[in-house]
Design a protein around this motif. Structure first.
Motif, mmCIF file in Angstrom:
data_model
loop_
_atom_site.group_PDB
_atom_site.id
_atom_site.type_symbol
_atom_site.label_atom_id
_atom_site.label_comp_id
_atom_site.label_asym_id
_atom_site.label_seq_id
_atom_site.Cartn_x
_atom_site.Cartn_y
_atom_site.Cartn_z
ATOM 1 N N PRO A 1 3.202 6.009 1.571
ATOM 2 C CA PRO A 1 2.302 6.237 0.435
ATOM 3 C C PRO A 1 3.003 6.249 -0.913
ATOM 4 O O PRO A 1 2.418 5.837 -1.920
ATOM 5 N N VAL A 2 4.248 6.696 -0.953
ATOM 6 C CA VAL A 2 4.956 6.731 -2.231
ATOM 7 C C VAL A 2 5.288 5.319 -2.690
ATOM 8 O O VAL A 2 5.263 5.027 -3.897
ATOM 9 N N THR A 3 5.564 4.426 -1.754
ATOM 10 C CA THR A 3 5.754 3.019 -2.114
ATOM 11 C C THR A 3 4.490 2.467 -2.760
ATOM 12 O O THR A 3 4.549 1.770 -3.782
ATOM 13 N N VAL A 4 3.335 2.791 -2.183
ATOM 14 C CA VAL A 4 2.059 2.346 -2.759
ATOM 15 C C VAL A 4 1.861 2.965 -4.142
ATOM 16 O O VAL A 4 1.453 2.280 -5.088
ATOM 17 N N MET A 5 2.166 4.244 -4.285
ATOM 18 C CA MET A 5 2.009 4.921 -5.573
ATOM 19 C C MET A 5 2.887 4.273 -6.635
ATOM 20 O O MET A 5 2.435 4.003 -7.756
ATOM 21 N N ASN A 6 4.133 4.002 -6.295
ATOM 22 C CA ASN A 6 5.063 3.418 -7.263
ATOM 23 C C ASN A 6 4.657 2.007 -7.664
ATOM 24 O O ASN A 6 4.855 1.590 -8.812
ATOM 25 N N ALA A 7 4.074 1.265 -6.710
ATOM 26 C CA ALA A 7 3.708 -0.122 -6.991
ATOM 27 C C ALA A 7 2.417 -0.249 -7.782
ATOM 28 O O ALA A 7 2.216 -1.232 -8.499
ATOM 29 N N THR A 8 1.523 0.736 -7.646
ATOM 30 C CA THR A 8 0.179 0.597 -8.217
ATOM 31 C C THR A 8 -0.183 1.624 -9.273
ATOM 32 O O THR A 8 -1.126 1.408 -10.039
ATOM 33 N N GLY A 9 0.490 2.756 -9.290
ATOM 34 C CA GLY A 9 0.098 3.847 -10.159
ATOM 35 C C GLY A 9 -0.919 4.781 -9.535
ATOM 36 O O GLY A 9 -1.387 5.723 -10.185
ATOM 37 N N LEU A 10 -1.264 4.558 -8.257
ATOM 38 C CA LEU A 10 -2.235 5.409 -7.571
ATOM 39 C C LEU A 10 -1.709 6.835 -7.453
ATOM 40 O O LEU A 10 -0.514 7.043 -7.229
ATOM 41 N N LYS A 11 -2.610 7.814 -7.548
ATOM 42 C CA LYS A 11 -2.208 9.215 -7.437
ATOM 43 C C LYS A 11 -2.922 9.971 -6.318
ATOM 44 O O LYS A 11 -2.565 11.110 -6.036
ATOM 45 N N ALA A 12 -3.944 9.383 -5.695
ATOM 46 C CA ALA A 12 -4.683 10.127 -4.673
ATOM 47 C C ALA A 12 -5.058 9.234 -3.508
ATOM 48 O O ALA A 12 -5.410 8.060 -3.696
ATOM 49 N N PHE A 13 -4.981 9.799 -2.300
ATOM 50 C CA PHE A 13 -5.378 9.120 -1.070
ATOM 51 C C PHE A 13 -6.441 9.952 -0.366
ATOM 52 O O PHE A 13 -6.468 11.182 -0.465
ATOM 53 N N GLN A 14 -7.275 9.270 0.410
ATOM 54 C CA GLN A 14 -8.298 9.907 1.239
ATOM 55 C C GLN A 14 -7.798 9.826 2.680
ATOM 56 O O GLN A 14 -7.880 8.776 3.315
ATOM 57 N N LEU A 15 -7.238 10.903 3.214
ATOM 58 C CA LEU A 15 -6.655 10.869 4.552
ATOM 59 C C LEU A 15 -7.742 10.993 5.612
ATOM 60 O O LEU A 15 -8.629 11.848 5.524
ATOM 61 N N ALA A 16 -7.664 10.159 6.650
ATOM 62 C CA ALA A 16 -8.724 10.095 7.655
ATOM 63 C C ALA A 16 -8.135 10.151 9.077
ATOM 64 O O ALA A 16 -7.076 9.601 9.300
ATOM 65 N N PHE A 17 -8.820 10.789 10.012
ATOM 66 C CA PHE A 17 -10.074 11.515 9.980
ATOM 67 C C PHE A 17 -9.911 12.823 10.728
ATOM 68 O O PHE A 17 -9.179 12.895 11.731
ATOM 69 N N ILE A 18 -10.628 13.856 10.280
ATOM 70 C CA ILE A 18 -10.722 15.109 11.021
ATOM 71 C C ILE A 18 -11.911 15.015 11.968
ATOM 72 O O ILE A 18 -13.027 14.696 11.556
ATOM 73 N N LEU A 19 -11.663 15.311 13.260
ATOM 74 C CA LEU A 19 -12.694 15.251 14.290
ATOM 75 C C LEU A 19 -12.625 16.490 15.167
ATOM 76 O O LEU A 19 -11.660 17.254 15.120
ATOM 77 N N ALA A 20 -13.642 16.663 16.009
ATOM 78 C CA ALA A 20 -13.578 17.662 17.064
ATOM 79 C C ALA A 20 -12.579 17.197 18.122
ATOM 80 O O ALA A 20 -12.292 16.002 18.232
ATOM 81 N N PRO A 21 -12.037 18.101 18.934
ATOM 82 C CA PRO A 21 -11.127 17.675 20.011
ATOM 83 C C PRO A 21 -11.838 16.728 20.972
ATOM 84 O O PRO A 21 -13.028 16.902 21.268
ATOM 85 N N ASN A 22 -11.115 15.735 21.462
ATOM 86 C CA ASN A 22 -11.705 14.783 22.400
ATOM 87 C C ASN A 22 -12.271 15.469 23.637
ATOM 88 O O ASN A 22 -13.239 14.998 24.238
#
Length: 400
Positions: A55-76
């Motif tokens: 993610p830091v590589t992406v941030m440095n290349a684009t200027g992005l500051k926030a990610f949407q991390l996926a996904f929280i689920l119930a246990p299988n």
């Protein structure tokens, strides 16, 4: 969001190495919230699977500051405790926590998305609004979240009791965590959203819940480029007014776009030009959110056409992410592609153009790569000469 259920492809040890929980959370707790427009622009990232980029590589290349991390689920296996992807309890997580610390250490932050396409959702298993909210509060507390996304899709989307639990939990979190940015994401159709989507809006109104935005996903439903997505967004704008009683400006301000970059699961194709079309509509009408699925896919396909890890359209790395940066109000850094000169082992130069992984080639096209000249046997894109063997697309013509 639909996503490939790939086994986790190991992350670079220096990037996502497990770290002592106390160290990780200590780094997280020192981070102040970003401006809310960054959470409204945060694109999705699967931090444990689908070959996640640094993610830091992406941030440095684009200027992005926030990610949407996926996904929280119930246990299988069932239960009312939050896990990553149904398998990794957040109570013992250090891997994602270390990724969050790394993002925050670089000046960024994260939102966490709960639900998504497939898997069992906590709204289905927790039984009550209070139990569902308590499970999600564990996520907010552990990762000290400033933002959370409720991605409400099948099969939960069609279960009125589960949706009531999710929306009730979202309202509870909003009240219990002042300033928490809350987004709700749902499937999109040409009519804006389907019957279950309108029922979701009605349920939100009935309980007095107003998130920062309701976002639709106008893909996997017979869409054809950016203009069809804009049409769906305009239709959804009408639904927000009619079902929630909002005026036009309020509806636009609480409306969001959640797209899919490149080739969709239904083989629709969305190019950067389509994103530009939707971006212009979103900024021109004051929409409250602009995001996409996913950063894992925001790169050209090289050696694979796996839709979970690359876009299957011509692009440079992170081209779609730069739209998120612009929506947040920042200017992406300008990059100049390196000039490549192909030389033969003997010191001569190849006269054919250098192979470009983003370009489409057809039969008899000639390129240079690694000091050899190659001829395409058929249509190809992203297949690197010299990596596919004698039965691959590229015929090796020898050194040049």
């Amino acid at each position: 969001m639909r996503r490939s259920r790939l086994a986790a492809i190991g992350l670079a040890a220096a990037t996502f190495a497990a770290t002592a929980v106390s160290l990780v959370l200590g780094a997280s707790s020192a981070t102040a919230a970003l401006s809310r427009n960054w959470y409204a622009a945060a694109p999705y990232l699967m931090p444990q699977s689908n070959n996640p980029p640094d993610p830091v590589t992406v941030m440095n290349a684009t200027g992005l500051k926030a990610f949407q991390l996926a996904f929280i689920l119930a246990p299988n296996g069932g239960g009312c405790s939050p896990t990553w992807d149904g398998t990794d309890p957040i109570t013992t997580d250090t891997t994602v926590a270390a990724a969050i610390a790394r993002i925050r250490g670089a000046g960024g932050d994260i939102s966490v998305s709960v639900g998504g396409y497939g898997g069992t959702k906590l709204g289905q298993t927790c039984g009550t609004v209070a139990a569902t909210a308590a499970a999600y509060q564990q996520v907010v507390t552990k990762y000290q979240l400033k933002a959370i996304d409720f991605d409400l899709e099948e099969p939960e989307y069609e279960n009125s009791a589960a949706i009531a639990n999710e929306l009730g939990a979202a309202k509870t979190l909003q009240a219990s965590n002042p300033g928490l940015f809350v987004s709700v994401t749902m499937p999109g159709t040409a009519a804006g959203t389907g019957w279950f989507g309108t029922q979701l809006l009605d349920q939100a109104k009935a309980i007095g819940f107003t998130p920062d935005n309701f976002s639709i996903m106008p893909f996997d439903g017979g869409f054809n480029g950016g203009s069809s997505q804009v049409s769906a967004l305009e239709a959804f704008h009408g639904l927000l007014m009619s079902h929630l009683g909002w005026d036009s400006a309020t509806a636009y301000a609480h409306e969001g776009f959640s797209g899919m970059n490149g080739k969709s699961d239904a083989a629709e194709m969305f190019y950067t030009a389509d994103f530009q079309t939707v971006y212009d509509y979103a900024t021109g009408h004051g929409l409250g959110r602009f995001t996409f699925w996913s950063v894992n896919r925001d790169r050209a396909c090289v050696g694979t056409t796996d839709n979970g890890v690359c876009s299957n359209v011509p692009q440079n790395d992170w081209d779609f992410t730069r739209f998120s940066v612009r929506f947040a109000g920042a200017t992406p850094p300008q990059t100049t592609p390196p000039v490549t000169t192909t030389t033969s082992p003997g010191g001569g130069s190849c006269t054919a153009p250098e192979w470009d992984r983003t370009k489409v080639y057809v039969k008899d096209d000639v390129v240079a790569h690694h000091g050899h000249q190659w001829t395409a046997k058929w249509w190809t894109q992203g297949e690197e000469p010299g990596t596919t063997g004698e039965w691959g697309v590229w015929q090796d013509n020898g050194a040049c």
